[in-house]
Design a protein around this motif. Structure first.
Motif: not given
Length: 157
Positions: A48-55, A142-152
């Motif tokens: 997943k994109s950190r930019l999309v998550t951030f926005l 860049g610490v937020l994680k997705d559903k699989n526990g992987l950092p974005v």
């Protein structure tokens, strides 16, 4: 002599921890004639994109949009219900309070239920906003994680 399985540095046979990385020694024997190469453990990162998550977190994060994007559906639904529920409670309490005050329904009584609705609605909206702000900062770092526990971590797809 042997080598650390994590970082590949040479470790004495008597030590139980690597002096360089501090990990417990899982030694790789140096008995073979082939040179020992230890591949560094690459931490997996999310696609997943950190930019999309951030926005998404910045623009409409209180509705759980960034959590929907990351696949964390339960969290997203909790944020969505907190925001919508807070707006419903606030609006209902505010308009019934205004209506009752204009029509002098209370006759020198304090409108406790309406005040509680307004305050609880504001409390829900503020607490969800703070939660969203914290997740927004985590996405920025860049610490937020997705559903699989992987950092974005990646800024682009």
């Amino acid at each position: 002599m042997s080598f650390c399985s994590k970082c590949g540095t040479q470790v004495s046979d008597t030590s139980s921890f690597c002096e360089k990385c501090g990990s417990p020694v899982n030694t790789i024997s140096s008995d073979s004639s082939m040179p020992v190469t230890v591949e560094a453990n690459k931490a997996e990162i999310s696609k997943k994109s950190r930019l999309v998550t951030f926005l998404l977190g910045f623009l409409i994060g209180s509705f759980g949009s960034h959590n929907f994007y990351l696949g964390r559906i339960k969290r997203a639904l909790i944020q969505l219900s907190m925001t919508i529920g807070g707006f419903i409670l606030y609006t209902a309490g505010f308009f019934t309070l205004v209506f009752a005050l204009e029509n002098q329904v209370f006759y020198n009584q304090i409108p406790i239920p309406q005040i509680i609705c307004v305050l609880f609605g504001v409390l829900l909206i503020i607490s969800c906003s703070i939660w969203t702000f914290v997740e927004w900062i985590l996405a920025l770092c860049g610490v937020l994680k997705d559903k699989n526990g992987l950092p974005v971590k990646k800024w682009t797809d």
